[in-house]
Design an enzyme around this catalytic site. Structure first.
Site, PDB file in Angstrom:
ATOM      1  N   ARG A  65     -72.329  22.418 -20.319  1.00 40.46           N
ATOM      2  CA  ARG A  65     -71.518  21.311 -19.908  1.00 40.46           C
ATOM      3  C   ARG A  65     -71.006  20.710 -20.987  1.00 40.46           C
ATOM      4  O   ARG A  65     -71.784  20.384 -22.090  1.00 40.46           O
ATOM      5  CB  ARG A  65     -72.365  20.482 -18.934  1.00 40.46           C
ATOM      6  CG  ARG A  65     -72.827  21.145 -17.664  1.00 40.46           C
ATOM      7  CD  ARG A  65     -73.517  20.185 -16.797  1.00 40.46           C
ATOM      8  NE  ARG A  65     -74.014  20.884 -15.515  1.00 40.46           N
ATOM      9  CZ  ARG A  65     -74.597  20.535 -14.654  1.00 40.46           C
ATOM     10  NH1 ARG A  65     -75.029  19.359 -14.639  1.00 40.46           N
ATOM     11  NH2 ARG A  65     -74.769  21.388 -13.436  1.00 40.46           N
ATOM     12  N   HIS A 118     -80.995  28.117  -4.729  1.00 42.15           N
ATOM     13  CA  HIS A 118     -80.203  28.109  -3.519  1.00 42.15           C
ATOM     14  C   HIS A 118     -80.753  28.758  -2.255  1.00 42.15           C
ATOM     15  O   HIS A 118     -81.094  29.891  -2.591  1.00 42.15           O
ATOM     16  CB  HIS A 118     -78.704  28.575  -3.806  1.00 42.15           C
ATOM     17  CG  HIS A 118     -77.943  27.769  -5.212  1.00 42.15           C
ATOM     18  ND1 HIS A 118     -78.181  28.139  -6.448  1.00 42.15           N
ATOM     19  CD2 HIS A 118     -77.349  26.494  -4.825  1.00 42.15           C
ATOM     20  CE1 HIS A 118     -77.535  27.323  -7.216  1.00 42.15           C
ATOM     21  NE2 HIS A 118     -77.190  26.425  -6.096  1.00 42.15           N
ATOM     22  N   ASP A 167     -83.176  26.579 -11.163  1.00 41.67           N
ATOM     23  CA  ASP A 167     -82.090  26.305  -9.944  1.00 41.67           C
ATOM     24  C   ASP A 167     -82.287  27.308  -8.843  1.00 41.67           C
ATOM     25  O   ASP A 167     -82.580  28.331  -9.019  1.00 41.67           O
ATOM     26  CB  ASP A 167     -80.816  26.510 -10.701  1.00 41.67           C
ATOM     27  CG  ASP A 167     -79.794  25.831  -9.988  1.00 41.67           C
ATOM     28  OD1 ASP A 167     -80.208  24.940  -9.257  1.00 41.67           O
ATOM     29  OD2 ASP A 167     -78.445  25.763 -10.283  1.00 41.67           O
ATOM     30  N   CYS A 181     -74.510  27.659  -8.782  1.00 47.28           N
ATOM     31  CA  CYS A 181     -74.271  27.872  -7.521  1.00 47.28           C
ATOM     32  C   CYS A 181     -73.165  29.125  -6.861  1.00 47.28           C
ATOM     33  O   CYS A 181     -73.499  30.020  -6.430  1.00 47.28           O
ATOM     34  CB  CYS A 181     -73.547  26.539  -6.831  1.00 47.28           C
ATOM     35  SG  CYS A 181     -74.348  25.081  -7.651  1.00 47.28           S
ATOM     36  N   GLN A 188     -81.729  25.306 -15.917  1.00 48.29           N
ATOM     37  CA  GLN A 188     -82.250  24.529 -14.849  1.00 48.29           C
ATOM     38  C   GLN A 188     -83.330  25.493 -13.927  1.00 48.29           C
ATOM     39  O   GLN A 188     -82.936  26.666 -14.029  1.00 48.29           O
ATOM     40  CB  GLN A 188     -81.418  24.223 -13.795  1.00 48.29           C
ATOM     41  CG  GLN A 188     -80.485  23.026 -14.673  1.00 48.29           C
ATOM     42  CD  GLN A 188     -79.506  22.468 -13.378  1.00 48.29           C
ATOM     43  OE1 GLN A 188     -78.948  23.430 -12.549  1.00 48.29           O
ATOM     44  NE2 GLN A 188     -79.473  21.030 -13.332  1.00 48.29           N
ATOM     45  N   LYS A 224     -76.997  14.487  -0.427  1.00 46.22           N
ATOM     46  CA  LYS A 224     -78.419  14.975  -1.278  1.00 46.22           C
ATOM     47  C   LYS A 224     -79.410  14.067  -0.936  1.00 46.22           C
ATOM     48  O   LYS A 224     -79.140  12.772  -0.817  1.00 46.22           O
ATOM     49  CB  LYS A 224     -78.171  15.302  -2.795  1.00 46.22           C
ATOM     50  CG  LYS A 224     -77.374  14.073  -3.323  1.00 46.22           C
ATOM     51  CD  LYS A 224     -77.302  14.470  -4.983  1.00 46.22           C
ATOM     52  CE  LYS A 224     -76.642  13.043  -5.769  1.00 46.22           C
ATOM     53  NZ  LYS A 224     -76.648  13.364  -7.179  1.00 46.22           N
ATOM     54  N   HIS A 242     -79.013  23.420  -2.195  1.00 48.24           N
ATOM     55  CA  HIS A 242     -79.041  23.421  -3.539  1.00 48.24           C
ATOM     56  C   HIS A 242     -80.575  22.691  -3.900  1.00 48.24           C
ATOM     57  O   HIS A 242     -80.496  21.555  -3.601  1.00 48.24           O
ATOM     58  CB  HIS A 242     -78.022  22.861  -4.321  1.00 48.24           C
ATOM     59  CG  HIS A 242     -76.631  23.238  -3.959  1.00 48.24           C
ATOM     60  ND1 HIS A 242     -75.623  23.833  -4.929  1.00 48.24           N
ATOM     61  CD2 HIS A 242     -75.959  23.183  -2.814  1.00 48.24           C
ATOM     62  CE1 HIS A 242     -74.475  24.185  -4.077  1.00 48.24           C
ATOM     63  NE2 HIS A 242     -74.716  23.906  -2.736  1.00 48.24           N
TER      64      HIS A 242
END
Length: 659
Positions: free
Chosen positions: A371, A393, A391, A342, A389, A472, A518
């Site tokens: 992580r 945005h 991922d 992000c 991911q 979310k 997201h």
């Protein structure tokens, strides 16, 4: 019962609209009994304004009053919670030395934690289960009693784990309650079924170590996992699915199919073999293909200084989950590998000016993330430290939220359809630990919920389970053996635009704040591949299979013909291999079956002369179909083009029987 003024009475509204007025402290069972004796006999618990409580708990507030029977989905958690207490009762009978922890209901069963000097054995579990059946037969009522803190300390003087929990009640006005079933007493809020005889269909499953209160610095307890259902056939189905899940374990199949390995030199990170890499790249390529028109792919750095994480809020809220890196100039751990994409996307968006006309801007990336998961939590591909991911945005105007959520939701659900995965939607609201003002959260929750409801799709609530920066929508998918996995997400974020000073130029030529969404579809590719391995049992659809066709010549005389077919298949983009080893035909065919190759083409004299193949399709047993090479090529290409799902073995067998 002493007289009570009408102002102090509790008003309960029944489903038919009628009401009951009762004094505070009235037991729920008395109200149910006043409605009907048969209903009381069938009741498991009640719900007051949606909050489940058992029949022995005093009523303390007015509201909608619903009687919960075993037909109500909420009843199962009550039964399983009671099962945990019955388990503890049995364990304490046979092992009086066992110190008791806690025993909650969980999604697929229940567990109870015990502190013992030596781990429980399978023989112990068999003995505990037999003793539980005795407790069930004895039909002990679950007797609830509310006690003072001092009295509770006396009752649990020999249970140090309970005494530690009681310390949390110091200085609070929280109600302390105990439950007794026969000789066993436990500190518990409830709710419970009326008596132990309700637990008719249950099974103790396995044991595992669990740190007391989830703290790795505390003592290790023995956790006994179990499950229970109201109906015997539901228990049997669940146990069958558990056995099926063992067969499909991605850690076992991943190794036997030669897809990935995890070595101690890199805990929590996968080594992908050539086959596994092909699978990974095929999946990633599919995602890229679906996103190439409406999304912009970018790549951003792996390492950042703490200023970025302070700006995003991760340094304060997420630091313990980040891999920190020593900065040689400062001598401090003020650098970090990125745990999520992000902030880097926000930095890139903020580097340029944007007009309202170009919104929404959708950045997508496949960068590696890290992580710092606890070593004890690592598990195959489902819990790792390094992952990627799909991922995304999205930077958009507030008036675009509704249409964007619908677009993203359709995108995500159609993606799952490709793999035969069904999804349930869940709406998650603000957690206790969060950033941003309540006003921003009000706006974010209101906007996202309105967008969700505008789609007309059903959803469940997950109160307090939102991200620390915004509410979310979560997508829980169900696989082929009925297990739920939390995968995709759509998160609405009003905080990031403020923190990163994001803007766009509006129609009025003035700067405006965008909103950020997201979005993830697969979650991590690693975890999604683990789910796919187990969902398909390693028998991937042809388009996804690392090896799609294996060509097997019967004898060396037909090697040249077999190689020509492999070359032809490869020329059309089909992943084909030649198995011309000096092994028997049966051995090579059997190996192909074990490795779950979708198609094996056997080439003998007739096939070489007639340009045909003796085709063995995965799951078809010993059946062979004779097809022309052209027909076979067309068949495979069509399955790849349509991304056809494999036909389950039982359906294939039924179709063959009908034919």
């Amino acid at each position: 019962m002493p007289s009570v003024s009408s102002d102090a009475l509790i008003v309960l509204t029944l489903p038919d609209g009628s009401t009951r007025e009762v004094a505070p402290g009235t037991l729920a069972r008395d109200v149910v009994g006043s409605i009907g004796a048969r209903l009381l006999q069938a009741s498991v618990a009640v719900a007051v304004d949606g909050e489940v409580q058992d029949l022995m708990t005093p009523l303390r507030k007015s509201g909608a009053f619903v009687v919960i029977t075993d037909k109500d989905p909420r009843a199962l958690a009550v039964l399983r919670h009671s099962g945990a207490h019955i388990l503890a009762t049995a364990v304490r009978r046979l092992r009086p030395d066992a110190k008791i922890g806690f025993g909650p209901a969980i999604d697929d069963g229940f567990y109870y934690d015990f502190e013992v000097e030596t781990p429980f054995t399978p023989e112990d579990l068999a003995a505990f289960e037999a003793e539980m059946k005795k407790v069930v037969a004895e039909k002990y009522p679950f007797m609830r009693e509310e006690v003072s803190l001092d009295e509770a300390k006396v009752r649990f003087a020999d249970d140090p784990l309970k005494l530690e929990r009681l310390a949390d009640f110091e200085g609070t006005d929280e109600v302390i309650s105990t439950y007794t079933d026969g000789p066993f007493i436990d500190l518990c809020r409830g709710p419970h079924v009326p008596d132990t005889s309700h637990l008719k269909h249950f099974k103790l499953l396995h044991t595992a170590g669990a740190y007391w209160r989830g703290d790795v610095k505390r003592q290790m307890l023995q956790r006994i996992y179990a499950t229970a259902f109201f109906k015997k056939d539901e228990l049997e189905t669940h146990l069958h699915n558990l056995e099926e899940a063992k067969k499909r374990d991605h850690r076992v199949l991943g190794k036997s199919l030669g897809l990935f390995q995890i070595f101690p030199q890199a805990p929590g990170a996968a080594f992908w073999t050539p086959k596994g890499t092909q699978l990974y790249n095929t999946l990633e390529g599919f995602v890229r293909e679906r996103q190439k028109e409406a999304f912009q792919e970018i790549k951003t750095p792996l390492l950042y200084n703490k200023k970025l994480w302070e700006q995003s809020g991760h340094w304060g809220k997420y630091k313990e989950n980040m891999f920190l890196v020593l900065d040689n100039e400062t001598g401090e751990h003020d650098m970090s590998l990125k745990p999520m994409n992000c902030p880097s996307h926000h930095v890139l968006y903020a580097s340029e000016k944007h007009s309202y006309r170009e919104l929404p801007v959708r950045y997508v990336t496949f960068d590696v993330l890290h992580r710092n998961e606890l070593s004890g939590a690592l598990s195959g591909l489902t819990r790792v430290r390094q992952f990627s991911q799909d991922d995304c945005h999205v930077y958009l105007r507030e008036d675009q939220i509704e249409s964007e959520v619908k677009f993203l939701m359709d995108f995500i659900l159609s993606y799952y359809d490709t793999f035969g995965l069904t999804a349930r939607l869940k709406f998650a609201t603000r957690p206790e630990q969060r950033i941003g003002s309540d006003e921003l959260w009000d706006r974010a929750e209101g906007a996202l919920r309105a967008a969700l409801e505008s789609t007309g799709r059903e959803y469940e609530m997950k109160e307090g389970d939102g991200a620390f920066y915004g509410p979310k929508i979560d997508f829980d998918v169900t696989d082929s053996i009925g297990r739920a996995w939390q995968l995709g997400t759509i998160q609405l974020d009003y905080n990031a635009p403020e923190r990163f000073d994001l803007s766009y130029t509006g129609e009025d030529n003035a700067p405006h704040r965008p909103v950020v969404i997201h979005r993830a579809v697969s979650g991590s590719f690693e975890r999604f591949i683990a789910i796919l391995i187990e969902h398909f049992g390693g028998a991937f659809p042809v388009w996804l299979a690392p090896e799609q066709v294996r060509v097997i010549p019967i004898a060396i005389d037909y090697n040249e013909h077999a190689q020509a077919l492999v070359t032809r298949l490869k020329a059309h983009g089909i992943r084909a291999t030649l198995d011309a080893r000096n092994e028997t035909l049966n051995y090579r065919v059997r190996e192909g079956e074990v490795e779950k190759v979708p198609y094996m083409c056997v080439i003998g004299r007739r096939e070489a002369e007639e340009q045909t193949v003796a085709l063995r399709a995965r799951g078809g047993g010993k059946k062979q179909d004779i097809l022309s090479q052209d027909a076979f090529l067309e068949r495979v290409l069509e399955e790849v083009r349509t991304r056809a799902l494999p036909v389950p073995a039982e359906k294939a067998a039924a179709a063959e029987a009908d034919a």
